[in-house]
Each structure stands twice: as structure tokens, then as C-alpha cells.
Design a protein around this motif. Structure first.
Motif, short mmCIF file in Angstrom:
data_model
loop_
_atom_site.label_atom_id
_atom_site.label_comp_id
_atom_site.label_asym_id
_atom_site.label_seq_id
_atom_site.Cartn_x
_atom_site.Cartn_y
_atom_site.Cartn_z
N LEU A 1 0.85 -1.19 0.00
CA LEU A 1 0.00 0.00 0.00
C LEU A 1 0.89 1.24 0.00
N THR B 1 1.28 5.06 0.70
CA THR B 1 0.65 6.13 1.48
C THR B 1 1.58 7.34 1.59
N ARG C 1 -6.33 9.48 -2.26
CA ARG C 1 -6.22 8.06 -2.61
C ARG C 1 -6.11 7.82 -4.11
N GLU D 1 -11.53 1.08 -4.64
CA GLU D 1 -11.44 1.01 -3.18
C GLU D 1 -11.92 -0.34 -2.66
N CYS E 1 -9.13 -2.73 -3.39
CA CYS E 1 -8.00 -2.51 -2.47
C CYS E 1 -8.32 -3.02 -1.06
N LEU E 2 -9.55 -2.83 -0.63
CA LEU E 2 -9.96 -3.38 0.68
C LEU E 2 -9.84 -4.90 0.68
N PHE F 1 -5.70 -5.44 0.44
CA PHE F 1 -4.87 -4.94 1.54
C PHE F 1 -5.52 -5.08 2.92
N TYR G 1 -5.94 -0.79 4.53
CA TYR G 1 -6.53 0.11 3.53
C TYR G 1 -7.73 0.85 4.13
N TYR H 1 -6.34 3.65 5.99
CA TYR H 1 -5.86 4.66 5.03
C TYR H 1 -7.03 5.49 4.49
#
Length: 186
Positions: free
Chosen positions: A108, A110, A118, A160, A163-164, A167, A171, A174
Motif C-alpha cells: 500500500l 501512502t 487516494r 477502493e 484494495c480493501l 490490503f 486500507y 488509510y
């Protein structure tokens, strides 16, 4: 007839290129790349619609605003790509074949621009769409920019969720610390 179809060859050529580039995501309806294709198509329509007037009409406030958005678009995509390449640890072994190589991050990210938003590359496309629209504002152009915006929002929401799933809770944390497109706003 829709105005951007006044140059059907340019639109068809651009659509063919976008379709070929998006062939894997298009085979997976519901993936973020699926929605991104339709955003790209709307932006292509805007560029074809307004390209004949760029640099020809006299300077105006809307053209300056459009030029500023186009510059922001370039900066956002450059910052996003550079940060992903430096810190994302892209790995071809990441299973999703609908992802582009640079999207196959295994860590990830950041830092850099991602510390603040994002989706800098989707924000870049939003700036591109509205910057193109402001070069020669029309109702048809505003409709295309709105369609592009809707599909970019769908792209980001779907990205999203993906990604959830990949990660996990890191995430989700984040997401609580950052905005989707514009720092401090949305």
C-alpha cells in the motif's frame, strides 16, 4: 447529432485504441477498469469536441481556468505514477489480469501524493475532463464532463473495494485518513 461525432474518424480511432487498451478490464464488468473505460470514452469525446478551438479563440477566463486544470492533470498523473513506481512494489504475480502492470502493487502506497489523496490519477482525469470542457464550454461538453465524472467516481469506489479486498484493514485505515480526489474536500 452529438457534436463530438462531427469528427467520427478521430473518435473511432481513439475509441479503438481505448478499447484495445481496456480489453482485459472490459472482460470483467464491475472491475474498476471497466468503469474507467467509459470515463476515458467521455473524455475522448470532450477532446474531439473541443480540439478545433484550442489555441484559436481569444483568451478568456474559462480558457485560463481550463488550462490550469489541464496543467493540474499532468502534475497529478506524474506524481501518482512516480510514487507508485517508487513505493508500490508492483509484481506481475498479483493475480488480477485486468490490472495494468503499474497497478499490481503489493504494498500500500501512502507517501507522496498518496499521503493526501487516494486516487491522484483519477483526480487527474477529472481535471482533464473539466479542463477540456472549459476550452469551449457547451451543454454537450458539460454533459460529457458529467458522465466522465460519474464514471470516475464509480471507478474510484470500485478500486477502493478491490484494495480493501487485497490490503484489508490497513486500507480501511488509510481511507479514514485521506480523501478520494481533493485533499480536505472529497
Amino acid at each position: 447529432m452529438v457534436e463530438f461525432l462531427s469528427d467520427p474518424a478521430a473518435f473511432a480511432a481513439g475509441s479503438a485504441l481505448l478499447g484495445w487498451t481496456s480489453r482485459k478490464p472490459l472482460s470483467r464488468p464491475g472491475s474498476h477498469g471497466f468503469y474507467r473505460f467509459f470515463a476515458w470514452e467521455a473524455i475522448l469525446g470532450l477532446v474531439v469536441l473541443n480540439r478545433a478551438t484550442w489555441g484559436i479563440d481569444p483568451p478568456s477566463l474559462h480558457r485560463y481556468a481550463g488550462a490550469a486544470l489541464l496543467a493540474v492533470s499532468v502534475l497529478l498523473v506524474a506524481a501518482g505514477l512516480l510514487t507508485l513506481r517508487r513505493h508500490g512494489r508492483a509484481d506481475a504475480e498479483r493475480g488480477d489480469q485486468a490490472l495494468f502492470g503499474f497497478e499490481k502493487t503489493t504494498q500500500l502506497v501512502t507517501s507522496g501524493i498518496y499521503r493526501h489523496i487516494r486516487h491522484p490519477m483519477y483526480a487527474s482525469l477529472l481535471a482533464l475532463a473539466w479542463g477540456a470542457q472549459l476550452q469551449d464550454p457547451t451543454l454537450a461538453g458539460a454533459a460529457l464532463a458529467a458522465v466522465a465524472s460519474l464514471f470516475l467516481w464509480l471507478t474510484a469506489r470500485t478500486d477502493e473495494r478491490e484494495c480493501l479486498a487485497y490490503f484489508g484493514p490497513v486500507y480501511a485505515d488509510y481511507m479514514q485518513r485521506t480523501r478520494r480526489f481533493v485533499p480536505g474536500l472529497f
